[in-house]
Design a protein around this motif. Structure first.
Motif, PDB file in Angstrom:
ATOM      1  N   ASP A 187       0.839  -1.208   0.000  1.00 31.82           N
ATOM      2  CA  ASP A 187       0.000   0.000   0.000  1.00 31.82           C
ATOM      3  C   ASP A 187       0.872   1.256   0.000  1.00 31.82           C
ATOM      4  O   ASP A 187       0.553   2.248  -0.678  1.00 31.82           O
ATOM      5  CB  ASP A 187      -0.907   0.020   1.229  1.00 31.82           C
ATOM      6  CG  ASP A 187      -2.050  -0.984   1.142  1.00 31.82           C
ATOM      7  OD1 ASP A 187      -2.370  -1.423   0.017  1.00 31.82           O
ATOM      8  OD2 ASP A 187      -2.608  -1.321   2.195  1.00 31.82           O
ATOM      9  N   ASP A 192      -1.978  -1.046  -6.381  1.00 32.90           N
ATOM     10  CA  ASP A 192      -3.446  -1.119  -6.346  1.00 32.90           C
ATOM     11  C   ASP A 192      -3.991  -2.532  -6.433  1.00 32.90           C
ATOM     12  O   ASP A 192      -5.159  -2.763  -6.085  1.00 32.90           O
ATOM     13  CB  ASP A 192      -4.032  -0.294  -7.488  1.00 32.90           C
ATOM     14  CG  ASP A 192      -3.771   1.199  -7.317  1.00 32.90           C
ATOM     15  OD1 ASP A 192      -3.762   1.662  -6.165  1.00 32.90           O
ATOM     16  OD2 ASP A 192      -3.577   1.879  -8.336  1.00 32.90           O
ATOM     17  N   ASN A 193      -3.187  -3.456  -6.943  1.00 34.13           N
ATOM     18  CA  ASN A 193      -3.661  -4.825  -7.125  1.00 34.13           C
ATOM     19  C   ASN A 193      -2.626  -5.807  -6.584  1.00 34.13           C
ATOM     20  O   ASN A 193      -1.480  -5.827  -7.043  1.00 34.13           O
ATOM     21  CB  ASN A 193      -3.901  -5.117  -8.614  1.00 34.13           C
ATOM     22  CG  ASN A 193      -4.932  -4.177  -9.222  1.00 34.13           C
ATOM     23  OD1 ASN A 193      -6.119  -4.252  -8.923  1.00 34.13           O
ATOM     24  ND2 ASN A 193      -4.469  -3.265 -10.076  1.00 34.13           N
ATOM     25  N   ARG A 203      -4.416 -11.984   2.054  1.00 32.90           N
ATOM     26  CA  ARG A 203      -5.093 -10.687   1.969  1.00 32.90           C
ATOM     27  C   ARG A 203      -4.967 -10.189   0.539  1.00 32.90           C
ATOM     28  O   ARG A 203      -3.921 -10.364  -0.099  1.00 32.90           O
ATOM     29  CB  ARG A 203      -4.469  -9.697   2.949  1.00 32.90           C
ATOM     30  CG  ARG A 203      -5.071  -8.291   2.929  1.00 32.90           C
ATOM     31  CD  ARG A 203      -4.585  -7.498   4.130  1.00 32.90           C
ATOM     32  NE  ARG A 203      -4.795  -6.062   3.991  1.00 32.90           N
ATOM     33  CZ  ARG A 203      -4.613  -5.180   4.975  1.00 32.90           C
ATOM     34  NH1 ARG A 203      -4.221  -5.606   6.175  1.00 32.90           N
ATOM     35  NH2 ARG A 203      -4.819  -3.887   4.778  1.00 32.90           N
ATOM     36  N   THR A 204      -6.025  -9.580   0.042  1.00 30.51           N
ATOM     37  CA  THR A 204      -6.024  -9.137  -1.346  1.00 30.51           C
ATOM     38  C   THR A 204      -6.432  -7.670  -1.469  1.00 30.51           C
ATOM     39  O   THR A 204      -7.047  -7.091  -0.566  1.00 30.51           O
ATOM     40  CB  THR A 204      -7.004  -9.971  -2.198  1.00 30.51           C
ATOM     41  OG1 THR A 204      -8.350  -9.632  -1.819  1.00 30.51           O
ATOM     42  CG2 THR A 204      -6.774 -11.453  -2.010  1.00 30.51           C
ATOM     43  N   LYS A 205      -6.106  -7.133  -2.617  1.00 28.33           N
ATOM     44  CA  LYS A 205      -6.550  -5.783  -2.979  1.00 28.33           C
ATOM     45  C   LYS A 205      -6.721  -5.741  -4.485  1.00 28.33           C
ATOM     46  O   LYS A 205      -5.902  -6.304  -5.234  1.00 28.33           O
ATOM     47  CB  LYS A 205      -5.514  -4.743  -2.534  1.00 28.33           C
ATOM     48  CG  LYS A 205      -5.916  -3.297  -2.841  1.00 28.33           C
ATOM     49  CD  LYS A 205      -4.839  -2.328  -2.362  1.00 28.33           C
ATOM     50  CE  LYS A 205      -5.210  -0.879  -2.643  1.00 28.33           C
ATOM     51  NZ  LYS A 205      -4.132   0.062  -2.195  1.00 28.33           N
ATOM     52  N   GLY A 206      -7.778  -5.105  -4.935  1.00 24.58           N
ATOM     53  CA  GLY A 206      -7.983  -4.953  -6.371  1.00 24.58           C
ATOM     54  C   GLY A 206      -8.293  -6.265  -7.065  1.00 24.58           C
ATOM     55  O   GLY A 206      -9.020  -7.111  -6.552  1.00 24.58           O
ATOM     56  N   GLU A 237     -12.735  -9.250  -2.055  1.00 23.36           N
ATOM     57  CA  GLU A 237     -12.724  -7.879  -2.558  1.00 23.36           C
ATOM     58  C   GLU A 237     -12.128  -6.975  -1.494  1.00 23.36           C
ATOM     59  O   GLU A 237     -12.819  -6.529  -0.586  1.00 23.36           O
ATOM     60  CB  GLU A 237     -14.142  -7.432  -2.918  1.00 23.36           C
ATOM     61  CG  GLU A 237     -14.175  -6.089  -3.639  1.00 23.36           C
ATOM     62  CD  GLU A 237     -15.550  -5.788  -4.205  1.00 23.36           C
ATOM     63  OE1 GLU A 237     -15.701  -4.729  -4.845  1.00 23.36           O
ATOM     64  OE2 GLU A 237     -16.467  -6.607  -4.016  1.00 23.36           O
ATOM     65  N   ASN A 238     -10.813  -6.758  -1.587  1.00 23.45           N
ATOM     66  CA  ASN A 238     -10.079  -5.965  -0.593  1.00 23.45           C
ATOM     67  C   ASN A 238     -10.305  -6.531   0.814  1.00 23.45           C
ATOM     68  O   ASN A 238     -10.605  -5.809   1.759  1.00 23.45           O
ATOM     69  CB  ASN A 238     -10.496  -4.492  -0.641  1.00 23.45           C
ATOM     70  CG  ASN A 238     -10.248  -3.875  -2.008  1.00 23.45           C
ATOM     71  OD1 ASN A 238      -9.397  -4.342  -2.770  1.00 23.45           O
ATOM     72  ND2 ASN A 238     -11.005  -2.839  -2.334  1.00 23.45           N
ATOM     73  N   GLU A 239     -10.136  -7.850   0.937  1.00 24.66           N
ATOM     74  CA  GLU A 239     -10.402  -8.545   2.189  1.00 24.66           C
ATOM     75  C   GLU A 239      -9.258  -9.508   2.513  1.00 24.66           C
ATOM     76  O   GLU A 239      -8.402  -9.799   1.679  1.00 24.66           O
ATOM     77  CB  GLU A 239     -11.712  -9.337   2.088  1.00 24.66           C
ATOM     78  CG  GLU A 239     -12.945  -8.469   1.917  1.00 24.66           C
ATOM     79  CD  GLU A 239     -14.155  -9.278   1.513  1.00 24.66           C
ATOM     80  OE1 GLU A 239     -15.199  -9.130   2.177  1.00 24.66           O
ATOM     81  OE2 GLU A 239     -14.057 -10.071   0.549  1.00 24.66           O
ATOM     82  N   TYR A 282     -11.222  -7.791   7.232  1.00 21.10           N
ATOM     83  CA  TYR A 282     -10.355  -6.839   6.538  1.00 21.10           C
ATOM     84  C   TYR A 282      -8.899  -6.903   6.959  1.00 21.10           C
ATOM     85  O   TYR A 282      -8.017  -6.505   6.199  1.00 21.10           O
ATOM     86  CB  TYR A 282     -10.903  -5.419   6.723  1.00 21.10           C
ATOM     87  CG  TYR A 282     -12.289  -5.277   6.148  1.00 21.10           C
ATOM     88  CD1 TYR A 282     -12.490  -5.270   4.780  1.00 21.10           C
ATOM     89  CD2 TYR A 282     -13.398  -5.215   6.984  1.00 21.10           C
ATOM     90  CE1 TYR A 282     -13.764  -5.188   4.236  1.00 21.10           C
ATOM     91  CE2 TYR A 282     -14.679  -5.128   6.457  1.00 21.10           C
ATOM     92  CZ  TYR A 282     -14.858  -5.113   5.088  1.00 21.10           C
ATOM     93  OH  TYR A 282     -16.124  -5.052   4.559  1.00 21.10           O
TER      94      TYR A 282
END
Length: 340
Positions: A187, A192-193, A203-206, A237-239, A282
């Motif tokens: 981050d 972003d991904n 944990r994921t993002k994008g 999804e961002n979790e 989260y």
């Protein structure tokens, strides 16, 4: 304590040094390795820079503070101390203690890392010990007396305990903490991904390289299943996601099976109809801790508890009346879980 979640990423790129470029970051980097001794990690992210050296350095720094297998770590020094230790900027250790205190409070004590003496007694800890052949009731009662996060006092400069036998074990939350710290690093680099998976916690993002949500797998909770045999996939999804179960780390003596999930109340390994508990929230630190708490609670109490938490969802696999695998999914995951 869990080796249950696995990314569906099939190709791994082992970066060896950091490089930079001025091109637009359309490439997905794929790096992998080990941390905490034997725990594997797989990280995929969209950027033009290979961060493996920085990430390995970060994970090494965390390990030096929270691993019971590192004699000089803060947790090892605390465990071997008489009444506690002075702290000198060991922020990762401090944050793990704070997270454990909060998870302990939220779970009404079902998550408790002071079970370390019991974990060692049953042969699942860092000490060398034979399998338990007969339950020593009096000895277990003595060790249960040492359990309780409320016995530990933490400040920015000191962590204290009333007697020497009280010890900590972050194995039920540390991998989640590692995941969160790697995610925070990415981050900070404006990535972003990404998908960060360490020892089965993730944990994921994008989105992934195909433009879809990242999907993480829940293993089939069976002693006969292979480590790659999936029971379900869950898109994130961002979790963050973590799973706990008793079917990997166990042993059997005289027909009695003892597993690594130890009740902080009874001091006895828990074996209930709940085969595995998957938590989606989260922060992976808490997903990790809550999954363990659920295994200690058992199916009905775990389902009720997770439903009471805001921003927390659960997917439970349990043994039905005919010893067949059945599932319960909380409302927030309804329609998202793909079972096989």
């Amino acid at each position: 304590m869990r080796y249950i979640l696995y990314s569906i990423v099939l190709c791994l790129f082992f970066g060896c040094q950091e490089t930079s470029t001025t091109s637009i970051p359309t490439t997905y980097q794929k790096i992998a390795g080990t941390t905490m001794g034997v725990v594997t990690y797989h990280i995929t992210y969209q950027d033009s820079i290979d961060y493996q050296l920085s990430l390995d350095s970060l994970m090494t720094a965390i390990n030096k503070e929270v691993s019971t297998y590192v004699p000089s770590s803060a947790i090892s020094r605390f465990n071997q101390s008489e009444t506690g230790i002075q702290l000198n900027g060991e922020l990762h250790f401090i944050e793990n203690v704070k997270a454990a205190q909060l998870a302990h409070k939220r779970s009404q004590g079902h998550f408790d890392p002071t079970v370390m003496p019991l974990v060692n007694y049953w042969g699942f800890g860092y000490t060398s010990k034979d399998k338990v052949k007969a339950v020593e009731t009096e000895r277990i009662e003595e060790l249960v007396r040492l359990v309780g996060m409320d016995q530990i006092t933490l400040t920015d400069v000191e962590i204290a305990k009333p007697e020497a036998g009280i010890q900590l074990d972050f194995s039920a939350s540390a991998k989640g903490y590692f995941v969160d710290q790697v995610a925070l690093f990415l981050d900070s680099k404006n990535v972003d991904n990404y998908m960060v998976e360490i020892g089965g916690e993730a944990r994921t993002k994008g989105k992934n390289e195909q433009g879809n949500l990242w999907r993480l797998g829940v293993n089939t909770p069976s002693e006969d299943a292979t480590v790659n045999e999936l029971f379900a996939l869950i898109p994130l999804e961002n979790e963050a996601i973590a799973t706990s179960g008793n079917y990997r780390n166990y042993y059997t003596v005289d027909g009695i099976t003892y597993s690594h999930t130890i009740s902080p109340v009874t001091g006895i390994p828990e074996r209930t109809q709940l085969l595995s508990a998957t938590i989606v929230t989260y922060e992976c630190t808490y997903a990790d801790a809550y999954a363990t708490a659920c295994m200690v609670m058992g199916l009905d109490a775990a389902q009720e508890w997770v439903n009471s938490l805001e921003g927390v969802e659960g997917f439970f696999i349990y043994s039905g009346d005919q010893n067949n695998m059945q599932t319960i999914t909380t409302a927030g995951l309804e329609g998202r879980v793909q079972q096989f």
